[in-house]
Scaffold this active site. Structure first.
Site, PDB file in Angstrom:
ATOM      1  CG  ASN A  10      12.002  31.585 -15.405  1.00  0.00           C
ATOM      2  OD1 ASN A  10      10.767  31.632 -15.476  1.00  0.00           O
ATOM      3  ND2 ASN A  10      12.642  31.317 -14.280  1.00  0.00           N
ATOM      4  CD1 TRP A  11       9.314  35.537 -20.398  1.00  0.00           C
ATOM      5  CD2 TRP A  11       7.132  35.196 -20.773  1.00  0.00           C
ATOM      6  NE1 TRP A  11       9.083  35.740 -21.724  1.00  0.00           N
ATOM      7  CE2 TRP A  11       7.747  35.537 -21.983  1.00  0.00           C
ATOM      8  CE3 TRP A  11       5.764  34.921 -20.769  1.00  0.00           C
ATOM      9  CZ2 TRP A  11       7.045  35.637 -23.179  1.00  0.00           C
ATOM     10  CZ3 TRP A  11       5.058  35.011 -21.964  1.00  0.00           C
ATOM     11  CH2 TRP A  11       5.698  35.371 -23.155  1.00  0.00           C
ATOM     12  CE  LYS A  12      13.360  34.589 -12.599  1.00  0.00           C
ATOM     13  NZ  LYS A  12      14.379  35.033 -11.661  1.00  0.00           N
ATOM     14  CG  HIS A  96      13.704  29.130 -10.493  1.00  0.00           C
ATOM     15  ND1 HIS A  96      13.842  30.115  -9.544  1.00  0.00           N
ATOM     16  CD2 HIS A  96      14.285  29.596 -11.628  1.00  0.00           C
ATOM     17  CE1 HIS A  96      14.479  31.143 -10.095  1.00  0.00           C
ATOM     18  NE2 HIS A  96      14.768  30.855 -11.350  1.00  0.00           N
ATOM     19  CD  GLU A  98      12.836  33.441  -8.716  1.00  0.00           C
ATOM     20  OE1 GLU A  98      11.881  33.182  -9.470  1.00  0.00           O
ATOM     21  OE2 GLU A  98      13.804  34.154  -9.052  1.00  0.00           O
ATOM     22  CD  GLU A 168      18.447  29.923 -13.050  1.00  0.00           C
ATOM     23  OE1 GLU A 168      18.392  30.690 -14.011  1.00  0.00           O
ATOM     24  OE2 GLU A 168      17.493  29.716 -12.283  1.00  0.00           O
ATOM     25  N   GLY A 174      18.661  37.962 -10.631  1.00  0.00           N
ATOM     26  CA  GLY A 174      17.950  39.232 -10.484  1.00  0.00           C
ATOM     27  C   GLY A 174      18.750  40.317  -9.796  1.00  0.00           C
ATOM     28  CB  SER A 214      22.682  38.871 -13.747  1.00  0.00           C
ATOM     29  OG  SER A 214      21.957  39.161 -12.555  1.00  0.00           O
ATOM     30  N   GLY A 236      15.142  38.415 -16.333  1.00  0.00           N
ATOM     31  CA  GLY A 236      14.817  39.793 -16.706  1.00  0.00           C
ATOM     32  C   GLY A 236      15.040  40.128 -18.177  1.00  0.00           C
TER      33      GLY A 236
HETATM   34  P1  13P Z   1      17.718  36.880 -14.057  1.00  0.00           P
HETATM   35  O1  13P Z   1      18.199  36.618 -15.457  1.00  0.00           O
HETATM   36  O2  13P Z   1      16.657  37.936 -13.993  1.00  0.00           O
HETATM   37  O3  13P Z   1      18.862  37.093 -13.113  1.00  0.00           O
HETATM   38  O4  13P Z   1      16.978  35.528 -13.569  1.00  0.00           O
HETATM   39  C1  13P Z   1      17.644  34.321 -13.682  1.00  0.00           C
HETATM   40  C2  13P Z   1      16.685  33.240 -13.426  1.00  0.00           C
HETATM   41  O5  13P Z   1      16.263  33.017 -12.297  1.00  0.00           O
HETATM   42  C3  13P Z   1      16.227  32.431 -14.568  1.00  0.00           C
HETATM   43  O6  13P Z   1      15.561  31.302 -14.144  1.00  0.00           O
END
Ligand code: 13P
Length: 252
Positions: A10-12, A96, A98, A168, A174, A214, A236
């Site tokens: 997931n590049w966000k 998600h 976020e 998640e 993150g 993570s 990440g």
């Molecule tokens: P990280 O792997 O950066 O913790 O992010 C997880 C995430 O939100 C994937 O959707």
């Protein structure tokens, strides 16, 4: 039952079209056999057409990071699931944390989006997960079970069998503070048991449940060894081609 592992980056909100193209070109010829693992990337809408063109004919699945639940109309700034599908998008990530936190996406929105994604011939990757406060209060299972039931309400058994649910925990996203193997297994089982309660065990045996938070090349094998963890949703560690490809080494 055998569920094929599914690893999704997931590049966000990262990468411009040039960076996105370079990434896809660096990884497509190096993916493990699609017999062993399904691999995808969820990318920002602004680079979707670039990524779809670069990934065309390869085993790399492409996901959008969000969509709206209407196909067209006066919804300024939203992305149409119909157009995502016409472009060749395979999956759409919805719910998600976020998006729930910063953009006020509700369980009801997520349920409508899931239906719109199926109506347009794509598959949803539905995210769920609790806050640290909920985790510490011992209420994670109840909370996540509620999110899953609400997201799936009204879908058919066939639809639920084919979709993906990503667990998640928000406190692990993150932060570098990943869930323990035991917590990931326990909560992915909660997700599966919720599907079993709502749609029956045969459907629950087919639905794929990912862990996210993570995940890195160093810890992914431990999660993938859990009986109820069928894959990972990775932020990440999915941004650089070397690290993304190293996430797939667990199949070797
Ligand atoms: P990280 O792997 O950066 O913790 O992010 C997880 C995430 O939100 C994937 O959707």
């Amino acid at each position: 039952m055998s569920r094929k592992p599914f690893i999704v980056g997931n590049w966000k909100m990262n990468k411009n079209p040039e960076e996105a193209k370079a990434f896809v070109e660096a990884v497509v010829s190096k993916l493990p056999s699609s017999e062993l693992v399904e691999v995808g990337i969820a990318v920002p809408a602004l680079v979707l057409s670039t990524v779809l063109a670069a990934a065309k004919g390869s085993n790399l699945k492409v996901a959008a990071e969000n969509c709206y639940f209407e196909n067209a109309g006066a919804f300024t700034g939203e992305n149409s699931p119909k157009v995502l599908s016409e472009m060749g998008t395979d999956y759409v990530v919805i719910g998600h944390s976020e998006r729930r936190e910063y953009f006020h996406e509700t369980d009801e929105d997520i349920n409508k989006k899931a239906k719109a994604i199926f109506a347009n011939g794509m598959l949803p990757i539905i995210c769920c997960g609790e806050t640290l406060e909920t985790y510490e209060a011992g209420k994670a299972a109840e909370f996540v079970g509620g999110q899953v039931s609400a997201a799936l309400a009204g879908l058919s058994e066939e639809q639920v069998s084919s979709l993906v649910i990503a667990y998640e925990p928000i406190w692990a996203i993150g932060t570098g503070k990943s869930a323990s193997q035991d917590d990931a297994q326990k909560m992915c089982k909660v997700v599966r048991d919720t599907v079993a309660a709502d749609f029956g065990q045969a459907v629950a045996d087919k639905v794929r449940v990912q862990y996210g938070g993570s995940v890195k090349p160093e810890n992914i094998a431990a999660y993938m060894a859990c009986p109820d963890v069928d894959g990972a949703l990775v932020g990440g560690a999915s941004l650089q081609p070397e690290s993304f490809l190293a996430l797939l080494d667990f199949v070797k």
